[in-house]
Design a protein around this motif. Sequence first.
Motif, PDB file in Angstrom:
ATOM      1  N   ILE A 175       0.852  -1.183   0.000  1.00  0.00           N
ATOM      2  CA  ILE A 175       0.000   0.000   0.000  1.00  0.00           C
ATOM      3  C   ILE A 175       0.891   1.237   0.000  1.00  0.00           C
ATOM      4  CG2 ILE A 175      -1.763   1.290   1.256  1.00  0.00           C
ATOM      5  CD1 ILE A 175      -2.736  -1.325   2.446  1.00  0.00           C
ATOM      6  N   THR A 176       0.730   2.079  -1.018  1.00  0.00           N
ATOM      7  CA  THR A 176       1.537   3.301  -1.090  1.00  0.00           C
ATOM      8  C   THR A 176       0.911   4.426  -0.270  1.00  0.00           C
ATOM      9  OG1 THR A 176       0.406   3.968  -3.129  1.00  0.00           O
ATOM     10  CG2 THR A 176       2.451   2.682  -3.343  1.00  0.00           C
ATOM     11  N   HIS A 177      -0.410   4.579  -0.362  1.00  0.00           N
ATOM     12  CA  HIS A 177      -1.097   5.574   0.463  1.00  0.00           C
ATOM     13  C   HIS A 177      -2.601   5.365   0.369  1.00  0.00           C
ATOM     14  CE1 HIS A 177      -1.130   7.437  -3.550  1.00  0.00           C
ATOM     15  NE2 HIS A 177      -2.171   8.165  -3.145  1.00  0.00           N
ATOM     16  N   VAL A 178      -3.304   5.977   1.303  1.00  0.00           N
ATOM     17  CA  VAL A 178      -4.766   5.947   1.312  1.00  0.00           C
ATOM     18  C   VAL A 178      -5.273   7.379   1.326  1.00  0.00           C
ATOM     19  CG1 VAL A 178      -4.889   3.724   2.484  1.00  0.00           C
ATOM     20  CG2 VAL A 178      -4.852   5.817   3.843  1.00  0.00           C
ATOM     21  N   GLU A 179      -6.488   7.565   0.822  1.00  0.00           N
ATOM     22  CA  GLU A 179      -7.070   8.903   0.806  1.00  0.00           C
ATOM     23  C   GLU A 179      -8.578   8.810   0.991  1.00  0.00           C
ATOM     24  OE1 GLU A 179      -6.937  10.858  -3.010  1.00  0.00           O
ATOM     25  OE2 GLU A 179      -6.610   8.954  -4.048  1.00  0.00           O
ATOM     26  N   PRO A 180      -9.164   9.835   1.580  1.00  0.00           N
ATOM     27  CA  PRO A 180     -10.611   9.801   1.814  1.00  0.00           C
ATOM     28  C   PRO A 180     -11.396  10.103   0.542  1.00  0.00           C
ATOM     29  CG  PRO A 180      -9.697  11.862   2.616  1.00  0.00           C
ATOM     30  CD  PRO A 180      -8.532  11.032   2.152  1.00  0.00           C
ATOM     31  N   LEU A 181     -12.583   9.533   0.470  1.00  0.00           N
ATOM     32  CA  LEU A 181     -13.552   9.830  -0.571  1.00  0.00           C
ATOM     33  C   LEU A 181     -14.862  10.182   0.110  1.00  0.00           C
ATOM     34  CD1 LEU A 181     -13.075   6.942  -3.181  1.00  0.00           C
ATOM     35  CD2 LEU A 181     -12.376   9.323  -3.441  1.00  0.00           C
ATOM     36  N   ARG A 182     -15.751  10.773  -0.621  1.00  0.00           N
ATOM     37  CA  ARG A 182     -17.064  11.045  -0.059  1.00  0.00           C
ATOM     38  C   ARG A 182     -17.768   9.713   0.206  1.00  0.00           C
ATOM     39  NH1 ARG A 182     -21.803  14.892  -2.698  1.00  0.00           N
ATOM     40  NH2 ARG A 182     -23.267  14.714  -0.935  1.00  0.00           N
ATOM     41  N   GLY A 183     -18.007   9.437   1.471  1.00  0.00           N
ATOM     42  CA  GLY A 183     -18.669   8.192   1.842  1.00  0.00           C
ATOM     43  C   GLY A 183     -17.760   6.983   1.859  1.00  0.00           C
ATOM     44  N   GLY A 184     -16.446   7.193   1.817  1.00  0.00           N
ATOM     45  CA  GLY A 184     -15.555   6.039   1.830  1.00  0.00           C
ATOM     46  C   GLY A 184     -14.093   6.422   1.741  1.00  0.00           C
ATOM     47  N   LEU A 185     -13.321   5.595   1.056  1.00  0.00           N
ATOM     48  CA  LEU A 185     -11.882   5.817   0.969  1.00  0.00           C
ATOM     49  C   LEU A 185     -11.330   5.135  -0.270  1.00  0.00           C
ATOM     50  CD1 LEU A 185     -10.239   2.947   2.114  1.00  0.00           C
ATOM     51  CD2 LEU A 185     -11.762   3.576   3.981  1.00  0.00           C
ATOM     52  N   ARG A 186     -10.096   5.488  -0.584  1.00  0.00           N
ATOM     53  CA  ARG A 186      -9.404   4.914  -1.741  1.00  0.00           C
ATOM     54  C   ARG A 186      -8.029   4.443  -1.288  1.00  0.00           C
ATOM     55  NH1 ARG A 186      -9.478   9.130  -5.926  1.00  0.00           N
ATOM     56  NH2 ARG A 186     -11.465   8.226  -6.614  1.00  0.00           N
TER      57      ARG A 186
END
Length: 465
Positions: free
Chosen positions: A232-243
């Motif tokens: 996993i290189t990085h995570v980021e928030p999304l509207r109603g979830g994440l990526r």
Amino acid sequence: MTDVLHCDLCVLGGGGAGVAAARTAAALGAKVVIVEKRALGGAYLTKTVPVLAFCTAALQAANGAHGADFGTSASRKIDFGRFRAQVLAAIKIFARDFTPGSLTASNIELIRSVGSFSGSTRLDAGGRTIEAKHFLLATGATPALASLPGQELIRSLAPEDLLTLDRPPEDLIIVGASFQGLTLAQAFLRLGTRVSLIEGGPILPSEDAELVAPVLTQLAREGLTLHPHAQITHVEPLRGGLRVHLKGLPAPLEAAHILFAGAAPPLVEGLGLKNAGITYANSGALIDADGRTSNRRVHAIGSAAGGPESALSALGQAERIARRLFGQAGGGTIPPARVLDTSPEMAIVGLTEAQAREKHRSVRVLRAPLGDTPRARLTGAPAGHVKIVTNSVGYILGAGITGAQAREIIGIFGLAIGKDIKAADLDIIANAPILGEAISKAALASSPQLGKAPRRRAFFPRRAR
């Protein structure tokens, strides 16, 4: 002057396994002390019981069973409100065994403190020095989440957070293909959730790949997207979830939730293990087949010894050690089983084939597919098989089962290892259900005279392995 407390057994850790060992020892007449600063019951109450209940409810829902108590219905749904109430009620009942009063009633003294060894037979805790004939490390693991770039921007879940959900998410990313991670993945799949499972290395590398494969095949059939050897290189928030971005994967993974189920580091730092002459590594204290550390007075179980991930396995291990220390040895050492509670189940005890070949010059491997018995063909039992590893003269070194009821049957092999029973003598269970037939078939393959019943004895003289 420091108060000195003398006892037969001092248990470090008041979780499920620690309390089980303490109660068993006290029942056998030992003077027992538990050292624990945190809440009694530990991960057994906060994680093991909720996860077990959740997976049971998911299985009932998938099978169309009407488990009203757990809120399941034939429509593959769980009423999470009813489910949460039922699990909390169960935890409340279990918690009765983890109160200071219940320990006092069992003649167990509780010291509310952290402990640290000051010598090979001494532990300092709560301003007192405890001198014990035996010590047991049952401190469990650190509830740590993976540290990922961008993780502070998202809301992540741990297995103990299952009771906070109002409904199963549409999409879920699980990080960590541990025993618990695989079990939870299947549970969510059976509730209709799309699940992606990420593992930084191979899947269960310390277990027999031959036994793991049928489980992974079944999970793939149910829709699991598996990403082994993934970074996993990085995570980021999304509207109603994440990526979640994976190295080498063109498109990121998206989900409503991310759940961390990887192996947690053992709680051994700060215990003064060096002062007690105890050898340990990042995985925990190093132990022998009897659970003893390099200090013969100190045993370690569960996560503290890098042992069984399953708290239920650690409970049995704790009770066996206590019985052996205080008068109910029974001869032989019955090793703890490692159990994966998926469908099909996987259960392994003793050495894997690879481990056996490292330790022994000559090894025999006996196999019997579960689908190759009359009962299996008639009932449509899931794919899998029995695998038995023996030395050159037929004594069992390890065994594994992938199939229904593997948890119940694996105990036969644990007993065989502890009592030095040969594989050829396991055909006595030929009249058992599907797994019994497969075990019998593998056992007969080890007989020097196929077609003739081998000479049976209840137990065999112990031999060096």
